[in-house]
Design a protein around this motif. Structure first.
Motif, PDB file in Angstrom:
ATOM      1  N   GLY A 100       0.791  -1.222   0.000  1.00  0.00           N
ATOM      2  CA  GLY A 100       0.000   0.000   0.000  1.00  0.00           C
ATOM      3  C   GLY A 100       0.827   1.278   0.000  1.00  0.00           C
ATOM      4  O   GLY A 100       0.303   2.353  -0.284  1.00  0.00           O
ATOM      5  N   ILE A 101       2.128   1.167   0.317  1.00  0.00           N
ATOM      6  CA  ILE A 101       2.955   2.374   0.287  1.00  0.00           C
ATOM      7  C   ILE A 101       3.667   2.447  -1.055  1.00  0.00           C
ATOM      8  O   ILE A 101       4.373   1.511  -1.439  1.00  0.00           O
ATOM      9  CB  ILE A 101       3.982   2.376   1.426  1.00  0.00           C
ATOM     10  CG1 ILE A 101       3.248   2.385   2.755  1.00  0.00           C
ATOM     11  CG2 ILE A 101       4.935   3.550   1.309  1.00  0.00           C
ATOM     12  CD1 ILE A 101       4.066   1.879   3.913  1.00  0.00           C
ATOM     13  N   GLU A 102       3.469   3.541  -1.759  1.00  0.00           N
ATOM     14  CA  GLU A 102       4.082   3.661  -3.070  1.00  0.00           C
ATOM     15  C   GLU A 102       5.516   4.134  -2.917  1.00  0.00           C
ATOM     16  O   GLU A 102       5.784   5.299  -2.616  1.00  0.00           O
ATOM     17  CB  GLU A 102       3.294   4.642  -3.939  1.00  0.00           C
ATOM     18  CG  GLU A 102       1.995   4.045  -4.470  1.00  0.00           C
ATOM     19  CD  GLU A 102       1.442   4.847  -5.622  1.00  0.00           C
ATOM     20  OE1 GLU A 102       1.084   6.021  -5.392  1.00  0.00           O
ATOM     21  OE2 GLU A 102       1.370   4.337  -6.752  1.00  0.00           O
ATOM     22  N   ALA A 105      13.056   8.380   0.164  1.00  0.00           N
ATOM     23  CA  ALA A 105      12.367   8.942  -0.992  1.00  0.00           C
ATOM     24  C   ALA A 105      12.129   7.883  -2.062  1.00  0.00           C
ATOM     25  O   ALA A 105      11.376   8.099  -3.000  1.00  0.00           O
ATOM     26  CB  ALA A 105      13.171  10.096  -1.576  1.00  0.00           C
ATOM     27  N   GLY A 106      12.799   6.744  -1.940  1.00  0.00           N
ATOM     28  CA  GLY A 106      12.602   5.678  -2.924  1.00  0.00           C
ATOM     29  C   GLY A 106      13.774   5.509  -3.860  1.00  0.00           C
ATOM     30  O   GLY A 106      13.652   4.873  -4.901  1.00  0.00           O
ATOM     31  N   ASP A 118      25.840  16.505 -14.540  1.00  0.00           N
ATOM     32  CA  ASP A 118      25.442  17.382 -15.633  1.00  0.00           C
ATOM     33  C   ASP A 118      23.978  17.771 -15.448  1.00  0.00           C
ATOM     34  O   ASP A 118      23.577  18.883 -15.731  1.00  0.00           O
ATOM     35  CB  ASP A 118      25.601  16.670 -16.974  1.00  0.00           C
ATOM     36  CG  ASP A 118      27.032  16.215 -17.190  1.00  0.00           C
ATOM     37  OD1 ASP A 118      27.943  17.033 -16.948  1.00  0.00           O
ATOM     38  OD2 ASP A 118      27.247  15.046 -17.553  1.00  0.00           O
ATOM     39  N   ARG A 119      23.210  16.772 -15.006  1.00  0.00           N
ATOM     40  CA  ARG A 119      21.802  17.046 -14.727  1.00  0.00           C
ATOM     41  C   ARG A 119      21.428  16.343 -13.431  1.00  0.00           C
ATOM     42  O   ARG A 119      22.060  15.356 -13.022  1.00  0.00           O
ATOM     43  CB  ARG A 119      20.908  16.530 -15.858  1.00  0.00           C
ATOM     44  CG  ARG A 119      21.044  17.362 -17.132  1.00  0.00           C
ATOM     45  CD  ARG A 119      19.862  17.141 -18.053  1.00  0.00           C
ATOM     46  NE  ARG A 119      19.664  15.723 -18.338  1.00  0.00           N
ATOM     47  CZ  ARG A 119      18.480  15.190 -18.642  1.00  0.00           C
ATOM     48  NH1 ARG A 119      17.389  15.952 -18.687  1.00  0.00           N
ATOM     49  NH2 ARG A 119      18.381  13.910 -18.898  1.00  0.00           N
ATOM     50  N   ILE A 120      20.408  16.848 -12.795  1.00  0.00           N
ATOM     51  CA  ILE A 120      19.985  16.306 -11.507  1.00  0.00           C
ATOM     52  C   ILE A 120      18.482  16.077 -11.535  1.00  0.00           C
ATOM     53  O   ILE A 120      17.734  16.898 -12.078  1.00  0.00           O
ATOM     54  CB  ILE A 120      20.319  17.294 -10.361  1.00  0.00           C
ATOM     55  CG1 ILE A 120      21.836  17.511 -10.279  1.00  0.00           C
ATOM     56  CG2 ILE A 120      19.786  16.782  -9.014  1.00  0.00           C
ATOM     57  CD1 ILE A 120      22.260  18.587  -9.305  1.00  0.00           C
ATOM     58  N   SER A 121      18.054  14.908 -10.980  1.00  0.00           N
ATOM     59  CA  SER A 121      16.630  14.686 -10.781  1.00  0.00           C
ATOM     60  C   SER A 121      16.367  14.611  -9.296  1.00  0.00           C
ATOM     61  O   SER A 121      17.174  14.050  -8.548  1.00  0.00           O
ATOM     62  CB  SER A 121      16.190  13.381 -11.449  1.00  0.00           C
ATOM     63  OG  SER A 121      16.223  13.525 -12.852  1.00  0.00           O
ATOM     64  N   VAL A 122      15.245  15.180  -8.879  1.00  0.00           N
ATOM     65  CA  VAL A 122      14.946  15.211  -7.452  1.00  0.00           C
ATOM     66  C   VAL A 122      13.772  14.283  -7.158  1.00  0.00           C
ATOM     67  O   VAL A 122      12.708  14.381  -7.770  1.00  0.00           O
ATOM     68  CB  VAL A 122      14.603  16.640  -6.981  1.00  0.00           C
ATOM     69  CG1 VAL A 122      14.402  16.639  -5.473  1.00  0.00           C
ATOM     70  CG2 VAL A 122      15.705  17.591  -7.385  1.00  0.00           C
ATOM     71  N   LEU A 123      14.011  13.338  -6.240  1.00  0.00           N
ATOM     72  CA  LEU A 123      13.000  12.338  -5.894  1.00  0.00           C
ATOM     73  C   LEU A 123      12.500  12.647  -4.489  1.00  0.00           C
ATOM     74  O   LEU A 123      13.274  12.728  -3.548  1.00  0.00           O
ATOM     75  CB  LEU A 123      13.650  10.954  -5.938  1.00  0.00           C
ATOM     76  CG  LEU A 123      12.772   9.721  -5.906  1.00  0.00           C
ATOM     77  CD1 LEU A 123      11.925   9.637  -7.164  1.00  0.00           C
ATOM     78  CD2 LEU A 123      13.643   8.472  -5.802  1.00  0.00           C
ATOM     79  N   VAL A 124      11.183  12.860  -4.357  1.00  0.00           N
ATOM     80  CA  VAL A 124      10.602  13.099  -3.044  1.00  0.00           C
ATOM     81  C   VAL A 124       9.354  12.245  -2.907  1.00  0.00           C
ATOM     82  O   VAL A 124       8.491  12.250  -3.799  1.00  0.00           O
ATOM     83  CB  VAL A 124      10.251  14.594  -2.851  1.00  0.00           C
ATOM     84  CG1 VAL A 124       9.507  14.794  -1.527  1.00  0.00           C
ATOM     85  CG2 VAL A 124      11.507  15.452  -2.871  1.00  0.00           C
ATOM     86  N   ASP A 125       9.258  11.501  -1.830  1.00  0.00           N
ATOM     87  CA  ASP A 125       8.108  10.616  -1.583  1.00  0.00           C
ATOM     88  C   ASP A 125       7.770   9.735  -2.784  1.00  0.00           C
ATOM     89  O   ASP A 125       6.611   9.577  -3.144  1.00  0.00           O
ATOM     90  CB  ASP A 125       6.869  11.440  -1.204  1.00  0.00           C
ATOM     91  CG  ASP A 125       7.027  12.040   0.179  1.00  0.00           C
ATOM     92  OD1 ASP A 125       7.814  11.471   0.966  1.00  0.00           O
ATOM     93  OD2 ASP A 125       6.393  13.066   0.454  1.00  0.00           O
ATOM     94  N   GLY A 126       8.790   9.204  -3.433  1.00  0.00           N
ATOM     95  CA  GLY A 126       8.558   8.255  -4.514  1.00  0.00           C
ATOM     96  C   GLY A 126       8.260   8.877  -5.857  1.00  0.00           C
ATOM     97  O   GLY A 126       8.053   8.163  -6.841  1.00  0.00           O
ATOM     98  N   ALA A 127       8.249  10.198  -5.934  1.00  0.00           N
ATOM     99  CA  ALA A 127       7.954  10.819  -7.233  1.00  0.00           C
ATOM    100  C   ALA A 127       9.072  11.771  -7.622  1.00  0.00           C
ATOM    101  O   ALA A 127       9.719  12.384  -6.769  1.00  0.00           O
ATOM    102  CB  ALA A 127       6.634  11.571  -7.175  1.00  0.00           C
TER     103      ALA A 127
END
Lengths: 307, 338, 248
Positions: free
Chosen positions: C17-19, C42-43, C215-224
């Motif tokens: 149930g937890i994504e 954050a996943g 070069d690039r960064i992606s930010v993951l918070v609460d699985g998204a």
């Protein structure tokens, strides 16, 4: 087909299933909670049968013998745990297998020293030794009904113990998270000893129940323990429910296979061929079932949820 | 950079002129067994020739188990099944050559017997391994045990070949000029096969294949992450070990001139495991040492008491509790090599 | 736009149930160093495990070099050129450093069903392994058992093994985990040296490291994934500052 015979064979299958469950329950508990592979579990089955035989002669009553032999087998289990098993919890499975294999050799030799190498028959009281009419004219041996009844009652009792008592709560918690239980200040050593003794008592009880039918004999546990392993593997390691369902399933398949496979084979092959093939296949039936279950579901039918 | 590396490795193997304690023990042990059998024959002590032959047959089986247990980390508890299959692969064709029926396999030809023993054992290993290797740890132990037990009951159910009571092999395998009825020739054949098996296993474990097998024992996830399908490597090792053990079974059947389901009882598998672990799993000659100790202990203890299983079992428990890594590791520590 | 080397489409995975990851659309371009940052839980590791194949996603797809790999086993992904290093060191502990690296080369080389020739004296494999070790400052330790190495050295071997597989994409799960300042700096220098020749997906906590390398960064918070962009864009992004960087 003879329905009376079929019904009797069905009960025989159920009886084997119930005995297998008593053995598998202890194996499943010790594996699920202590992560222990105990090959010597079948030795308690044998020890139980011999204790019951001796006590039946001493007390003159099978029922008294049963009531005394169960705690005595638990005691034997407890001593084994204190002397050897306790050292094995932290060891890897290979070492557990070897040491408990050594235990089997010791138990077999000790029983032989105490009771001799002949088997010992266990007489039943008259009221258990007869037959009872069940449905209409179908008569079944009273004692077999007792075995099935006792087995089912214990299965229900175990279910209650695991799901509705403090010990059961600890058992379930211990199976899913050992350190958590330890962190709550529960005496893990005591819990492990208790569970191991319980498993030994259940295996011993199975031996006591079968002894009047087959007699107590050296090495009697060494064959059935493998079948109990098959039960565990098919049911899912560490799962009580799985052990119960698969024990009954395997008991029935094994018994009915041995009785009816040749009849079925004769439908489509020569009598001679059927009489050769049927015993061979029926001896292998439960192992083939295990292989099929594993090929489809490597974790067994009811895998334990937490591990 | 390369020279010292290879010199280091071969020295660790213990077969270069610079032998460590383990190397000396190994060579000495092999010489003792080989020489002992021959000397016993000419000294008119057939009992010791028989003892040595049995030891050598078991040593071959233990060496094959060591390949998967010691180097592959597979806790197979059903290895004696291959001994049984190998022995029946001699007994059944020989039986039909004597008593008729089943002309397709009726034969005294030893090369056919050995090929059948290895082929059937390998096939059984392939089928059961394909299923059991999908699982790990305790599952694997129980499943290999169960499959072995399945064959135990299969042979028990074969009334035509004596069922429970087993089958006497009236005529042994005919292997060219060799006569296996002669104890010395039987012994020398078995000893030759042992040497060949040791050579083969040594090559295997140091090959590319062997390194993958050992890597998978060490860290399966890592090996899969760098691109190895470890399942296939294990299965191949399992089949090779099964076939080699089938060969040991064929020799044992010829030696005892008798084959019975008891040969593949699961306690026999336990004894093989005992030999490998006691001697030192994952060392080339550990299983030979283990088999020697097993056979000698069995002989000594069973001469002393009919309850010989008791001290034997106790020894097994004590060796697990107090002597980790097997005797090879112990000797290695004494001699100062790793 | 250049075609991406690794791409995920709506990648989702939940546990009871937890994504843990939710509709992740990530794109890694060839030869870029792409960092994934996010608070604990954050996943990040769930995402890496799905990319490397140890976890199967519930929904969504993963493409590598134009090929769908969503349900491929880890060893097949590795064979395609996707290598993972572990957050908690995972090496062949009883073997030597050289063995570890040589096996990675052997995996890539594809001839592992050789049963007789002694692999440890094969000049081809060993020389190439030595070359890799030299690049990673590990030549002196070639014959040491991994179990005897320091934590920092093991992290170096971990990366060396990933590189030795000849992978096109390195999935580096917190390569600096548990390291001191000095050791971290060495790994950063190593990774800088790799930037020109390898595509890297870097999971990292240390913001200095991320902003220095990526070069690039992606930010993951609460699985998204809440943002993707150049370090400057991420620094300037208000949502990211509020959700994550602000905490620091």
């Amino acid at each position: 087909m003879d329905t009376t015979l079929l019904f009797v064979q069905f009960l025989n299958g159920l009886q084997l299933g119930v005995l297998l469950f008593l053995l598998a329950a202890g194996l499943s508990l010790t594996f699920g909670i202590m992560d222990l592979v105990n090959l010597a579990h079948g030795s308690f089955y044998m020890v139980g049968a011999f204790l019951c035989a001796t006590l039946t002669y001493w007390t003159g009553s099978y029922i008294w013998a049963l009531l005394l032999a169960v705690p005595l087998t638990a005691l034997v289990g407890l001593l084994t745990e204190l002397l050897v098993i306790r050292e094995l919890y932290t060891r890897d499975h290979l070492e557990q297998v070897l040491a408990t294999f050594g235990l089997i050799l010791c138990f077999d030799a000790l029983v032989q020293m105490i009771w001799g190498s002949e088997g010992i028959a266990v007489p039943l009281p008259a009221w258990l030794d007869g037959r009872v009419a069940l449905i209409g004219s179908i008569e079944v041996p009273t004692f077999r009904l007792l075995i099935i009844g006792a087995g089912l009652a214990i299965a229900a009792g175990l279910y209650g113990l695991v799901n509705h008592t403090r010990l059961g709560m600890l058992i379930r918690a211990g199976a899913s998270n050992r350190t958590m239980v330890a962190a709550h200040g529960i005496n893990i050593r005591l819990l492990f000893s208790a569970v191991f003794a319980l498993g030994a008592a259940l295996a011993g009880l199975a031996g006591m129940l079968i002894a009047p039918i087959t007699e107590a004999s050296i090495g009697m546990g060494n064959q059935i323990i493998i079948t109990a392993f098959v039960v565990i593997v098919v049911g899912g390691v560490g799962s009580m429910k799985g052990a119960f369902v698969s024990a009954l399933l395997i008991g029935l398949i094994d018994t009915l296979g041995r009785s009816y496979l040749d009849t079925i084979f004769k439908l489509f092959m020569s009598t001679k061929a059927a009489e050769t093939a049927a015993p061979a296949l029926s001896a292998m039936l439960i192992y083939i079932l295990m292989a099929v279950v594993l090929a489809l579901r490597p974790q067994g039918l009811f895998p334990a949820k937490v591990r | 950079m390369l020279r010292p590396a290879s010199a280091h490795k071969t020295a660790a193997l213990g077969l270069t002129p610079r032998l460590g304690a383990r190397g000396w023990l190994s060579v000495g042990l092999l010489a003792l067994i080989g020489g002992g059998g021959v000397v016993a024959h000419f000294a008119g002590a057939p009992f010791y020739v028989d003892l040595a032959t049995r030891l050598v047959c078991l040593a071959i089986a233990a060496t094959s188990l060591n390949l998967i247990l010691g180097y592959g980390g597979l806790l197979s508890f059903g290895h004696a099944v291959f001994i049984g299959i190998g022995a029946y692969a001699v007994g059944i064709p020989s039986y039909h050559a004597t008593y008729g029926d089943w002309q397709a396999i009726a034969s005294y030809n030893g090369f056919f017997h050995l090929a059948l023993a290895m082929g059937l054992s390998g096939l059984f290993a392939l089928v059961t391994g394909a299923i059991s290797l999908r699982t790990r740890g305790v599952h694997f132990i129980m499943i290999t045990m169960a499959f072995a037990q399945m064959m135990f009951f299969f042979f028990v159910s074969l009334e035509a070949y004596g069922g429970d009571d087993g089958l006497t092999i009236d005529v042994r395998s005919e292997l060219g000029p060799l006569s296996l009825d002669d104890p010395l020739q039987m012994f020398l054949l078995a000893f030759g096969v042992l040497l060949a098996t040791l050579w083969l296993v040594d090559r295997l474990v140091h090959s590319r294949f062997g390194l993958v097998l050992q890597g998978a024992k060490d860290n399966d996830e890592r090996m899969r992450m760098i691109g190895f399908n470890t399942y296939v490597f294990r299965l191949v090792a399992y089949v090779i070990a099964g076939a080699l053990c089938g060969l040991a079974g064929a020799l044992l059947g010829n030696f005892t001139a008798f084959v019975s389901p008891d040969m593949l009882d699961w306690t026999r598998s336990g004894e093989l495991m005992f030999m490998v672990i006691l001697g030192g799993a994952g060392t080339l000659l550990g299983p030979i040492l283990g088999a020697t100790i097993f056979v000698v202990l069995e002989e000594l203890l069973s001469g002393l008491t009919i309850y010989w299983h008791l001290p034997f079992g106790a020894l097994l428990i004590l060796s697990v509790l107090f002597a980790r890594g097997g005797l090879m590791a112990f000797v290695g520590r004494l001699g100062g090599n790793d | 736009m250049t075609e991406s080397l690794l791409k995920t489409v709506d990648l989702s995975k939940s546990f009871g149930g937890i994504e843990a990851t939710r509709n992740i659309n990530l794109e890694v371009r060839p030869l870029e160093t792409h960092a994934i940052i996010g608070p604990n839980g954050a996943g990040k590791t769930t995402l890496v495990s799905q990319l490397s194949g140890t976890l199967l996603p519930d929904r969504g797809a993963i493409y590598f070099a134009g090929q769908e790999i969503t349900r491929l086993s880890p060893h097949r992904r590795a064979a395609l050129g996707l290598a993972r290093s572990f957050q908690i060191t995972s090496l062949l502990m009883s073997m030597t450093v050289l063995d570890n690296v040589a096996l990675a080369i052997q995996a890539h080389d594809g001839h592992s069903f050789r049963f007789f020739a002694r692999a440890r004296t094969e000049p081809g494999l060993r020389r190439r392994a030595q070359e890799v070790l030299a690049r990673f400052d590990l030549a002196q330790r070639a014959h040491a058992k991994v179990a005897t190495l320091s934590h920092g050295e093991r992290r170096q071997v971990e990366i060396a093994v990933a590189v030795a597989t000849g992978a096109r994409l390195l999935l580096l799960d917190e390569p600096m985990a548990g390291m001191g300042r000095e050791e971290s700096r060495r790994i950063v220098a190593l990774l800088e040296g790799l930037k020109a020749s390898k595509t890297m997906l870097l999971i990292e906590h240390d913001m200095d490291v991320v902003f220095a390398l990526a070069d690039r960064i992606s930010v993951l918070v609460d699985g998204a994934l809440i943002a993707t962009g150049t370090p400057e864009e991420i620094r300037a992004n208000g949502t990211v500052r509020r959700a994550y960087l602000g905490e620091m």
